[in-house]
Design a protein around this motif. Structure first.
Motif, PDB file in Angstrom:
ATOM      1  N   GLY A   6       0.809  -1.217   0.000  1.00 12.25           N
ATOM      2  CA  GLY A   6       0.000   0.000   0.000  1.00 12.25           C
ATOM      3  C   GLY A   6       0.836   1.259   0.000  1.00 12.25           C
ATOM      4  O   GLY A   6       0.592   2.185  -0.787  1.00 12.25           O
ATOM      5  N   THR A   7       1.846   1.313   0.865  1.00 13.00           N
ATOM      6  CA  THR A   7       2.683   2.510   0.933  1.00 13.00           C
ATOM      7  C   THR A   7       3.544   2.662  -0.311  1.00 13.00           C
ATOM      8  O   THR A   7       3.803   3.790  -0.752  1.00 13.00           O
ATOM      9  CB  THR A   7       3.588   2.480   2.184  1.00 13.00           C
ATOM     10  N   ALA A   8       3.981   1.555  -0.892  1.00  8.57           N
ATOM     11  CA  ALA A   8       4.804   1.632  -2.103  1.00  8.57           C
ATOM     12  C   ALA A   8       4.016   2.266  -3.247  1.00  8.57           C
ATOM     13  O   ALA A   8       4.525   3.133  -3.975  1.00  8.57           O
ATOM     14  CB  ALA A   8       5.298   0.244  -2.502  1.00  8.57           C
ATOM     15  N   ILE A   9       2.760   1.850  -3.400  1.00  5.78           N
ATOM     16  CA  ILE A   9       1.917   2.428  -4.460  1.00  5.78           C
ATOM     17  C   ILE A   9       1.726   3.927  -4.224  1.00  5.78           C
ATOM     18  O   ILE A   9       1.888   4.739  -5.146  1.00  5.78           O
ATOM     19  CB  ILE A   9       0.553   1.707  -4.504  1.00  5.78           C
ATOM     20  N   TRP A  10       1.367   4.281  -2.991  1.00 11.62           N
ATOM     21  CA  TRP A  10       1.167   5.691  -2.639  1.00 11.62           C
ATOM     22  C   TRP A  10       2.437   6.500  -2.901  1.00 11.62           C
ATOM     23  O   TRP A  10       2.392   7.591  -3.494  1.00 11.62           O
ATOM     24  CB  TRP A  10       0.750   5.781  -1.181  1.00 11.62           C
ATOM     25  N   ASN A  11       3.573   5.972  -2.488  1.00  7.42           N
ATOM     26  CA  ASN A  11       4.837   6.693  -2.631  1.00  7.42           C
ATOM     27  C   ASN A  11       5.228   6.878  -4.096  1.00  7.42           C
ATOM     28  O   ASN A  11       5.632   7.972  -4.506  1.00  7.42           O
ATOM     29  CB  ASN A  11       5.951   5.950  -1.889  1.00  7.42           C
ATOM     30  N   VAL A  12       5.108   5.821  -4.871  1.00 13.94           N
ATOM     31  CA  VAL A  12       5.490   5.901  -6.287  1.00 13.94           C
ATOM     32  C   VAL A  12       4.629   6.924  -7.019  1.00 13.94           C
ATOM     33  O   VAL A  12       5.137   7.735  -7.805  1.00 13.94           O
ATOM     34  CB  VAL A  12       5.361   4.517  -6.962  1.00 13.94           C
ATOM     35  N   VAL A  13       3.326   6.910  -6.752  1.00 11.68           N
ATOM     36  CA  VAL A  13       2.417   7.847  -7.429  1.00 11.68           C
ATOM     37  C   VAL A  13       2.802   9.291  -7.119  1.00 11.68           C
ATOM     38  O   VAL A  13       2.915  10.126  -8.037  1.00 11.68           O
ATOM     39  CB  VAL A  13       0.958   7.582  -7.012  1.00 11.68           C
ATOM     40  N   LEU A  14       3.030   9.606  -5.843  1.00 12.88           N
ATOM     41  CA  LEU A  14       3.334  10.995  -5.486  1.00 12.88           C
ATOM     42  C   LEU A  14       4.728  11.415  -5.941  1.00 12.88           C
ATOM     43  O   LEU A  14       4.926  12.560  -6.354  1.00 12.88           O
ATOM     44  CB  LEU A  14       3.192  11.186  -3.974  1.00 12.88           C
ATOM     45  N   VAL A  15       5.683  10.517  -5.862  1.00 11.00           N
ATOM     46  CA  VAL A  15       7.038  10.853  -6.332  1.00 11.00           C
ATOM     47  C   VAL A  15       7.012  11.111  -7.839  1.00 11.00           C
ATOM     48  O   VAL A  15       7.629  12.064  -8.327  1.00 11.00           O
ATOM     49  CB  VAL A  15       8.032   9.722  -5.988  1.00 11.00           C
ATOM     50  N   CYS A  16       6.282  10.281  -8.567  1.00  7.61           N
ATOM     51  CA  CYS A  16       6.162  10.482 -10.020  1.00  7.61           C
ATOM     52  C   CYS A  16       5.451  11.794 -10.346  1.00  7.61           C
ATOM     53  O   CYS A  16       5.822  12.494 -11.299  1.00  7.61           O
ATOM     54  CB  CYS A  16       5.426   9.306 -10.659  1.00  7.61           C
ATOM     55  N   LEU A  17       4.436  12.131  -9.565  1.00  9.38           N
ATOM     56  CA  LEU A  17       3.743  13.404  -9.766  1.00  9.38           C
ATOM     57  C   LEU A  17       4.703  14.576  -9.570  1.00  9.38           C
ATOM     58  O   LEU A  17       4.691  15.540 -10.341  1.00  9.38           O
ATOM     59  CB  LEU A  17       2.568  13.528  -8.798  1.00  9.38           C
ATOM     60  N   GLY A  18       5.525  14.484  -8.517  1.00  4.30           N
ATOM     61  CA  GLY A  18       6.494  15.541  -8.258  1.00  4.30           C
ATOM     62  C   GLY A  18       7.511  15.672  -9.372  1.00  4.30           C
ATOM     63  O   GLY A  18       7.867  16.790  -9.777  1.00  4.30           O
ATOM     64  N   ALA A  19       7.965  14.532  -9.896  1.00  3.74           N
ATOM     65  CA  ALA A  19       8.940  14.554 -10.994  1.00  3.74           C
ATOM     66  C   ALA A  19       8.299  15.101 -12.265  1.00  3.74           C
ATOM     67  O   ALA A  19       8.922  15.880 -13.008  1.00  3.74           O
ATOM     68  CB  ALA A  19       9.480  13.144 -11.238  1.00  3.74           C
ATOM     69  N   PHE A  20       7.063  14.715 -12.509  1.00  2.54           N
ATOM     70  CA  PHE A  20       6.357  15.177 -13.694  1.00  2.54           C
ATOM     71  C   PHE A  20       6.088  16.675 -13.629  1.00  2.54           C
ATOM     72  O   PHE A  20       6.219  17.396 -14.627  1.00  2.54           O
ATOM     73  CB  PHE A  20       5.035  14.414 -13.845  1.00  2.54           C
ATOM     74  N   ALA A  21       5.730  17.151 -12.447  1.00  2.00           N
ATOM     75  CA  ALA A  21       5.404  18.572 -12.290  1.00  2.00           C
ATOM     76  C   ALA A  21       6.637  19.446 -12.356  1.00  2.00           C
ATOM     77  O   ALA A  21       6.563  20.617 -12.762  1.00  2.00           O
ATOM     78  CB  ALA A  21       4.678  18.795 -10.967  1.00  2.00           C
ATOM     79  N   GLY A  22       7.783  18.906 -11.943  1.00  2.00           N
ATOM     80  CA  GLY A  22       9.014  19.687 -11.981  1.00  2.00           C
ATOM     81  C   GLY A  22       8.933  20.922 -11.104  1.00  2.00           C
ATOM     82  O   GLY A  22       8.544  20.848  -9.942  1.00  2.00           O
TER      83      GLY A  22
END
Length: 210
Positions: free
Chosen positions: A147-163
């Motif tokens: 559960g935490t891995a999914i949550w973490n990956v989604v938010l980290v990817c959002l941060g990288a995408f948003a720049g």
């Protein structure tokens, strides 16, 4: 606090992410969304990468969850029954409700652990009843990690995408946090009202049958 978190992560990198996320699990008011989204943004201007940030964040999440699980083990069912028996009348609770909650957690605990990892504040606190009910540690760790891995990956990817626009994403996530937490409170109130009505109905039925 936001400025301090950002400076800490800039200074300690992956280990800073893991430590902050672990602390966030124990002290929910610390915003994990900020940590994860900014961690994703850091991958755009440092040598850090998305998967390592997500991995260290998951390590931190699991470590914090284990601590809360251990605290839950200290709060035995017997202690909770004593507390509810003495003070539960204030909230309309009885000792029997503790046992019902334990039985429910034994049956549904795995799915509760998984899905609650996506809900602010609740994702941390859910580890306590898991410890109280003596949920199998392997099961607890597995569903916590997934559960935490999914949550973490989604938010980290959002941060990288948003720049450089990561703060805008963080604002949206804050709105999500408020809405999700409010929804959980409303559901909790509805469930409590339903439980009390059901108890009163059963009590009246038993009295009529005598």
């Amino acid at each position: 606090m936001q400025k301090w978190i950002i400076n800490f992560m800039n200074q300690f990198g992956y280990f800073g992410v893991a430590l902050l996320i672990a602390i966030e699990n124990i002290f929910p008011p610390i915003p994990s969304e900020l940590i994860l989204i900014f961690g994703g943004f850091m991958t755009t201007y440092t040598s850090m990468n998305i998967w390592m940030v997500s991995l260290f964040a998951t390590f931190g999440s699991v470590a914090g969850a284990i601590i809360l699980y251990a605290i839950g083990q200290l709060l035995s069912i017997e202690k909770m029954e004593y507390i509810i028996g003495k003070w539960g009348y204030i909230f309309g609770l009885k000792k029997e409700d503790v046992k019902r909650a334990e039985n429910w957690f034994v049956r549904r605990g795995a799915s509760a652990i998984f899905f609650c990892r996506f809900i602010p504040i609740v994702r941390s606190l859910i580890s306590v009843p898991a410890g109280m009910s003596r949920m199998h540690k392997g099961t607890f760790l597995l569903y916590t990690a997934i559960g935490t891995a999914i949550w973490n990956v989604v938010l980290v990817c959002l941060g990288a995408f948003a720049g450089a626009e990561w703060e805008r994403i963080n604002k949206y996530m804050n709105v999500y946090s408020y809405i999700a937490f409010a929804a959980m409170v409303i559901i909790g109130i509805i469930f409590t009202v339903w439980l009390l009505k059901k108890r009163n109905f059963n009590s009246k039925s038993n009295n009529q049958g005598k």
